[in-house]
Scaffold this active site. Structure first.
Site, PDB file in Angstrom:
ATOM      1  N   ASP A 261       1.589   5.094  -0.636  1.00  0.00           N
ATOM      2  CA  ASP A 261       0.133   5.145  -0.547  1.00  0.00           C
ATOM      3  C   ASP A 261      -0.336   3.695  -0.368  1.00  0.00           C
ATOM      4  O   ASP A 261       0.446   2.745  -0.524  1.00  0.00           O
ATOM      5  CB  ASP A 261      -0.490   5.807  -1.774  1.00  0.00           C
ATOM      6  CG  ASP A 261      -1.908   6.301  -1.480  1.00  0.00           C
ATOM      7  OD1 ASP A 261      -2.528   5.832  -0.500  1.00  0.00           O
ATOM      8  OD2 ASP A 261      -2.413   7.163  -2.220  1.00  0.00           O
TER       9      ASP A 261
HETATM   10  C1  BGC Z   1      -5.382   7.403  -0.405  1.00  0.00           C
HETATM   11  C2  BGC Z   1      -4.509   8.130   0.589  1.00  0.00           C
HETATM   12  C3  BGC Z   1      -4.952   7.773   1.983  1.00  0.00           C
HETATM   13  C4  BGC Z   1      -4.879   6.264   2.160  1.00  0.00           C
HETATM   14  C5  BGC Z   1      -5.275   5.779   3.536  1.00  0.00           C
HETATM   15  C6  BGC Z   1      -5.454   5.910  -0.128  1.00  0.00           C
HETATM   16  O1  BGC Z   1      -6.422   5.323  -0.915  1.00  0.00           O
HETATM   17  O2  BGC Z   1      -4.914   7.644  -1.711  1.00  0.00           O
HETATM   18  O3  BGC Z   1      -4.586   9.518   0.375  1.00  0.00           O
HETATM   19  O4  BGC Z   1      -4.156   8.445   2.919  1.00  0.00           O
HETATM   20  O5  BGC Z   1      -5.752   5.664   1.209  1.00  0.00           O
HETATM   21  O6  BGC Z   1      -6.628   5.963   3.760  1.00  0.00           O
END
Ligand code: BGC
Length: 856
Positions: A261
């Site tokens: 993530d």
């Molecule tokens: C989220 C993810 C997301 C990523 C990119 C993160 O803060 O937890 O689910 O895909 O950001 O936007």
């Protein structure tokens, strides 16, 4: 578009081996030119030869993302960079899009075919924007109604999630776009998501939290997995050997890309050696500085780096990314056909929870005047907040959806009913303004920066980097003078990273902050003031966040609900109150309250008092507190976040153009306290540990790691309710229809061999007067089990669409897993031979028809 159309004799020669292999294999590719081809010796040979041409530095460069949403390119081998987009309801990140019913709404439809269809459209939308990776689906278990991202996820049940995730992935990937299942694993809360360690035993992991990921990999053949932020049993997901190497890449044989993530990586060697292939959004740890040294001193093998790069290259070859542009002009950026699919998703998910006296469906001919009231009536609320928030094309609000359906002959009255939250912040008159002091320390010491602001709405202090190592503290001081005697509401809104602390006092007395007020829903308190009385308010915040949003305001409660709302409610034949959460009050990064946002309970009560025909619609990721007003309203419709066509769908359901067919994918609790996870939701006090992190080239940081113990174990949602014999407000699987259905007793063989597939069949009949759809649900109970098991578990379901009087025969096949539990001692799935009970019905609680079976 078919493959044959796309391949010309000339282009065959320029096609890569992957594509040629695919043509020879024929199978998948014949169905669609876009779909990835299976791995093959030819692809493996090509991938190996490409990786062999890269230097160690070039290989390391491919292990980290760039520009927020891209992988790195390797020009030396003709590998372009790949584009990503968030994806829970629509293709986010790259401009406006079609927003579909996503996550929990899709789960409420209980429709694998619908999941496939909507996600094919999502895949096409991605191709129309050159997107290679869609960062979804999210499949974390909805363990608690307050978890901030439930709306993006599916349900509380591992079988339902595991069933829906497969067509979801197939739909996206059939279009030549990589789906990314997330967040692996046990990310069932937003509270302190970056730091918290989730403590969960292996049986609970295997039976509850992992099945959807397992199905995504082993059945859906997903080509990307995203690790979660949290630690699992003391180890960050991005360096969790058990989850990443033993389970994901070992047992499930995942051959593709495991990404982090965004900023969820904490250790160079730990991540590199424990399965992480791609650090997003940038290589803070898996970079040349860290990895060249690690390879040199032997702590990371070059073959480990090669394996990561191979996964990226292999996947790119299988998708033909080197041979065709990802942008496919055949796919429309905006399509009317997609609007119809978005509408279908909304229609199938809306769940009718209460319909006293058959108030619904309404007869459009009899409704001359309708009052549509509430903060969620207009504008449309299509999705929750955070990274999934897509900018929908032409979203239809509940107000406009109903007005469109009724047409010009009907008198439509509208009132928001409550002021906008920011208006309260902006309109609060603080005597002499709000004094702000920002201290360069975590304990209000040192010389502060000071300022005086007229009001306090959405203060945000920009700081460098995604996260600052040094804490700082902020104090806001203000005075408020009451013009009239009576009750006043004091509202505050916080948004920050987990772990930040907020406190507020009024005249020196601390306001009680329930632990979940980190949620974006503004907490509120009531003050009883005399005319002319002045109160002193102090709000303090200790934070490490890059930006702190803090707002506060005071408003006179008797004037909160607009006079217009009361008046139009009284005048109308029927009133609709659109209540619930929005992207501002439920979203990523924090949990939400169980109570509705401020003022909404009072608004519903006021409308219900003025009009006996009051229908409440709710928006939100799951259950919420309905106790203050449920007994006073005859009808309740849950809309989750229905996507851009939600308003049309609500209108069609309220006026009987569509018979409601959604079924709750989560138990709807009466109170947050009665939810089985409530006692175990927050970290164990005094059990924090310290984590020392050194990012290459930056000073070390010490993190505090709180520990959350999932001692509710297997007893998530309906597993708890049916095992204890207690009842939530509305059970998992429940939803009303305008018709009635009956089931016949399920037919099952009296005995079967353990491990064999057991067919269960029964009839479903529409016994009412209108067409409708029923979700036949099959639960398995194992009363003779030697280990403690939940009283029943969902192991099959089928949505059956029936004309009045029609009967359909349903057969569901139960495989070995349907009868198994995870044997913690043997570390494997096991069946206890003996008696099993098969229960069939229309919710987790209404299963009057049973059959017994003995497994030998
Ligand atoms: C989220 C993810 C997301 C990523 C990119 C993160 O803060 O937890 O689910 O895909 O950001 O936007």
């Amino acid at each position: 578009m078919t493959n044959t159309k796309r391949i010309t004799s000339q282009s065959v020669f320029s096609f890569g081996i992957a594509s040629l292999a695919a043509i020879l294999l024929g199978c998948t590719l014949a169905a669609s030119a876009q779909a990835p081809v299976p791995d093959s010796p030819a692809i493996e040979a090509k991938a190996h030869s490409m990786v062999a041409k890269l230097t160690l530095e070039q290989k390391i460069e491919l292990l980290g993302g760039m520009d927020g949403m891209f992988t790195h390119a390797a020009p030396a081998i003709g590998l372009p960079r790949f584009k990503m987009s968030d994806a829970s309801v629509g293709v986010r990140t790259w401009g406006p899009t079609t927003a579909y019913a996503g996550g929990v709404a899709l789960a409420a439809a209980w429709g694998p075919a619908l999941a496939r269809k909507t996600r094919e459209s999502l895949g096409k939308d991605a191709r129309a924007r050159s997107v290679n990776f869609l960062l979804g689906p999210g499949v974390n278990i909805a363990r608690s109604p307050i978890a901030g991202r439930n709306f993006e996820y599916l349900s509380e049940d591992p079988y339902l999630n595991a069933t829906l995730v497969v067509p979801f992935i197939e739909g996206v990937q059939s279009q030549g776009v990589i789906a990314t299942v997330k967040h692996y694993a046990v990310n069932s809360q937003e509270y302190n998501r970056h730091n918290v360690s989730t403590e969960v035993d292996e049986r609970t992991l295997r039976e509850i939290y992992l099945p959807a990921f397992e199905a995504a990999v082993t059945k859906g053949h997903v080509d990307a997995v995203m690790n979660s932020y949290n630690l699992i049993n003391d180890v960050h997901a991005t360096q969790n050997e058990f989850l990443n190497l033993k389970v994901l890449k070992g047992e499930w044989g995942f051959p593709s890309i495991l990404m982090s993530d965004w900023d969820a990586t904490y250790d160079t060697v730990g991540a590199a050696n424990n399965g992480l292939d791609l650090e997003m959004p940038s290589p803070r740890f898996m970079n040349a500085k860290g990895l060249l040294a690690a390879v040199k001193d032997g702590t990371v093998k070059e073959s480990t780096i090669d394996d990561k790069v191979l996964r990226l290259v292999r996947t790119a070859l299988r998708y033909g990314f080197l041979d065709r542009p990802q942008f496919d002009p055949a796919d429309s950026t905006y399509s009317v056909a997609d609007r119809a699919i978005a509408l279908e998703g909304a229609l199938e998910s809306l769940t009718l929870l209460k319909n006293e006296g058959h108030l619904l469906p309404l007869d459009p001919a009899k409704v001359k005047t309708i009052a549509i009231i509430g903060p969620n009536a207009y504008p449309a609320v299509t999705g929750g907040g955070g990274s999934s928030q897509a900018q929908a094309f032409e979203p239809v609000s509940i107000l406009t959806g109903i007005a469109n359906l009724l047409g010009p002959g009907t008198h439509v009255l509208y009132s928001r009913g409550l002021p906008e939250m920011n208006d309260i912040f902006r309109n609060t008159h603080w005597e002499g303004g709000v004094k702000m002091a920002i201290f360069p320390s975590g304990d209000f010491t040192g010389t502060p920066e000071t300022a005086t602001l007229p009001t306090l709405g959405e203060f945000q202090r920009e700081r460098r980097g995604p996260r600052d190592e040094t804490p700082h503290s902020i104090r806001y001081t203000a005075s408020y003078k009451a013009a009239k005697a009576g009750k006043y509401l004091i509202l505050a809104a916080f948004q920050s990273w987990g772990g930040d602390q907020f406190t507020m006092t009024v005249d020196g007395k601390q306001l009680a902050m329930p632990p979940h007020v980190e949620g974006q829903v503004p907490p509120f308190w009531t003050l009883d003031l005399n005319a002319g009385q002045t109160v002193n308010v102090v709000a303090e915040c200790v934070t490490r966040s890059p930006g702190v949003r803090f707002s506060m305001g005071i408003t006179y409660e008797p004037e909160l609900i607009s006079a217009e709302a009361r008046e139009i409610a009284a005048k109308a034949d029927v009133a609709v109150v659109a209540a619930g959460f929005t992207s501002a009050t439920e979203g990523e990064g924090s949990d939400r309250t169980f109570a509705l946002p401020w003022g909404q309970d009072a608004l519903i009560e006021a409308v219900a008092a003025a009009n006996p025909h009051t229908i409440v619609t709710l928006t939100g990721g799951g259950g919420m507190d309905t106790r203050p007003w449920l007994g006073k309203v005859p009808a309740l419709l849950h809309t989750y976040y229905p996507g851009q066509e939600g308003g049309t769908a609500v209108a069609e359901v309220l006026f009987g153009k569509h018979n409601p067919e959604g079924k709750l994918p989560v138990s709807f609790d009466r109170s947050w306290e009665e939810n089985p996870s409530a006692a175990y939701y927050y970290p164990v006090k005094g059990a924090d540990t310290a984590l020392h992190v050194t990012e290459p080239g930056r000073p070390p940081v010490d993190y505090v790691i709180p520990h959350v113990k999932y001692d509710d174990g297997l007893m998530v949602g309906y597993r708890y309710w049916t095992t204890t014999g207690k009842h939530p407000l509305y059970p998992f699987g429940f939803g009303l229809s305008y018709t009635t259905f009956s089931f016949t007793k399920p037919a099952v063989p009296a005995t079967a061999a353990s491990g064999s597939t057991v067919p269960v069949s029964f009839d479903v009949t529409n016994t009412g007067k209108v067409a409708g759809a029923e979700v036949a649900q099959l639960y398995v109970s194992d009363p003779s089990s030697k280990v403690k098991r939940p009283e029943r578990e969902l192991k099959g379901f089928k949505k059956v669409r029936l004309a009045p009087g029609e009967t359909k025969h349903v057969t569901l096949n139960l495989d070995a897993r349907a009868f198994s539990y995870w044997d913690a001692a043997a570390h494997k799935w096991s069946i206890n031979p003996g008696k099993f009970v098969i229960l069939v019905g229309d919710s987790s609680e209404n299963t009057p028809l049973k059959a017994e079976l003995t497994l030998k």
